[in-house]
Design an enzyme around this catalytic site. Sequence first.
Site, mmCIF file in Angstrom:
data_model
loop_
_atom_site.group_PDB
_atom_site.id
_atom_site.type_symbol
_atom_site.label_atom_id
_atom_site.label_comp_id
_atom_site.label_asym_id
_atom_site.label_seq_id
_atom_site.Cartn_x
_atom_site.Cartn_y
_atom_site.Cartn_z
ATOM 1 N N GLU A 62 54.859 53.550 27.664
ATOM 2 C CA GLU A 62 53.717 54.807 27.865
ATOM 3 C C GLU A 62 54.335 55.928 27.920
ATOM 4 O O GLU A 62 53.710 56.971 28.139
ATOM 5 C CB GLU A 62 52.181 54.162 28.361
ATOM 6 C CG GLU A 62 51.327 53.053 27.358
ATOM 7 C CD GLU A 62 50.708 53.085 28.361
ATOM 8 O OE1 GLU A 62 49.552 53.404 29.288
ATOM 9 O OE2 GLU A 62 49.351 51.755 27.300
ATOM 10 N N THR A 65 54.060 36.229 28.888
ATOM 11 C CA THR A 65 53.040 36.340 29.067
ATOM 12 C C THR A 65 52.090 35.335 27.446
ATOM 13 O O THR A 65 52.289 36.170 26.758
ATOM 14 C CB THR A 65 52.492 37.150 29.164
ATOM 15 O OG1 THR A 65 52.831 38.297 28.700
ATOM 16 C CG2 THR A 65 52.691 37.912 30.859
ATOM 17 N N LEU A 66 51.695 34.146 27.787
ATOM 18 C CA LEU A 66 50.646 33.350 27.039
ATOM 19 C C LEU A 66 49.581 33.663 26.647
ATOM 20 O O LEU A 66 49.260 32.593 26.489
ATOM 21 C CB LEU A 66 52.003 32.194 26.686
ATOM 22 C CG LEU A 66 53.702 31.972 26.889
ATOM 23 C CD1 LEU A 66 54.088 31.225 27.045
ATOM 24 C CD2 LEU A 66 53.725 32.796 25.065
ATOM 25 N N GLY A 67 48.655 34.717 27.588
ATOM 26 C CA GLY A 67 47.194 34.331 27.439
ATOM 27 C C GLY A 67 47.327 33.049 28.527
ATOM 28 O O GLY A 67 47.005 32.648 29.234
ATOM 29 N N GLY A 103 45.785 52.684 32.245
ATOM 30 C CA GLY A 103 47.116 53.114 31.498
ATOM 31 C C GLY A 103 47.642 51.897 32.105
ATOM 32 O O GLY A 103 47.707 51.272 33.539
ATOM 33 N N ASP A 155 48.653 43.710 32.316
ATOM 34 C CA ASP A 155 49.159 44.818 33.553
ATOM 35 C C ASP A 155 48.864 43.933 34.906
ATOM 36 O O ASP A 155 49.663 43.942 35.958
ATOM 37 C CB ASP A 155 48.413 46.582 33.099
ATOM 38 C CG ASP A 155 48.577 46.612 32.468
ATOM 39 O OD1 ASP A 155 49.469 46.815 31.666
ATOM 40 O OD2 ASP A 155 47.261 47.475 31.728
ATOM 41 N N ASN A 180 45.680 56.257 32.749
ATOM 42 C CA ASN A 180 44.878 56.944 31.224
ATOM 43 C C ASN A 180 43.569 56.653 31.663
ATOM 44 O O ASN A 180 43.572 56.056 32.912
ATOM 45 C CB ASN A 180 44.480 56.078 30.172
ATOM 46 C CG ASN A 180 46.003 56.285 29.244
ATOM 47 O OD1 ASN A 180 46.482 57.167 29.685
ATOM 48 N ND2 ASN A 180 46.586 55.210 29.111
ATOM 49 N N GLY A 216 49.023 30.353 30.031
ATOM 50 C CA GLY A 216 50.047 30.979 31.041
ATOM 51 C C GLY A 216 51.241 31.960 30.950
ATOM 52 O O GLY A 216 51.231 32.885 30.344
#
Length: 305
Positions: A138, A216-218, A38, A248, A10, A221
């Site tokens: 996507e 994934t937990l921001g 993207g 990503d 994108n 971690g």
Amino acid sequence: MAIAVVGSTNIDMVAYAKVLPESGETVKGEDFILGFGGKGANQAVITARFGVNVYMVNSIGDDVFGETTLSNFAKENVNTQYVSRVSGPSGVAPIWVDGEGNNRIIVVPGANGKMTSEQVEAALNSIEDLEAVIGQFEIPTQVTAAAFKVAKAKGALTIFNPAPFEPIPDNLLQNCDWIIPNESEFAGLHPTGKKPIGDSEILELASYLKVNLCVTLGASGAALVIDGKLHRVAAPIAKAVDTTGAGDCFVGTFTFGLISGLNPIQAAELGTKAASLSVTRLGTMASYPNTTEAQEMLNIVMSGS
Ligand code: RIB
């Protein structure tokens, strides 16, 4: 050793404002970036920055965005042999980022939505040293399912990032080695949509899906379930200005780690380091570790320090 990313490209149009507008409201922003994104392209670029031979399998439009996407991949050492051009617009993503670095994204697939199963089957069948295939939601789901079927038949590792969320059909799920959701995708995948996400919910989802799971937990971690056992990996402390594409960055880095001989916990450590650095900078793939930073992170994880 090669990775193929079967996924989206994108052009990201990122507007930054301290507070995002409500419906019918106009606010003044602080910054704007037109950049490359993207989920697929982001994942491909970070693996290339770690030095992997990576093939992007995608369709771009016959517009100027398609042209610039190809030039950017050339600059990033991503192989575009299997990127086809179709008539119509390339994919775009208008993105809003607030003062805390949190984003809201609208993805308009354009050419990404015109990818075909025949295209991805032919591409993957002709890559000889295929080690891993990464996919997301996507591009048309059945195209990803076709790609993962070929990948498994060739003995490649398959990593699926269920973003933006939709339920994973059985014919795709059965060919996934790893599934990497974020917290909102986790809630969508969990049979009861449970939140908050604790150890028992994560173990429940892994056993329900019957795959290796990495959530994934921001800033908290990542949590991995490997052979029914839960492992948590902390993220380095980071002051977030833009979290766009951090997931990503993790997915691509984690995949690089797995095929480079790191164990999954080390691969997740590397992924959280790369993603944590990315949130401290503006932009999507523009915020990712460069090749020198990537090598430094790899050395730290390999030395166990
Ligand atoms: O995950 C971030 C990405 O989501 C952006 O690059 C945007 O293009 C959308 O695909």
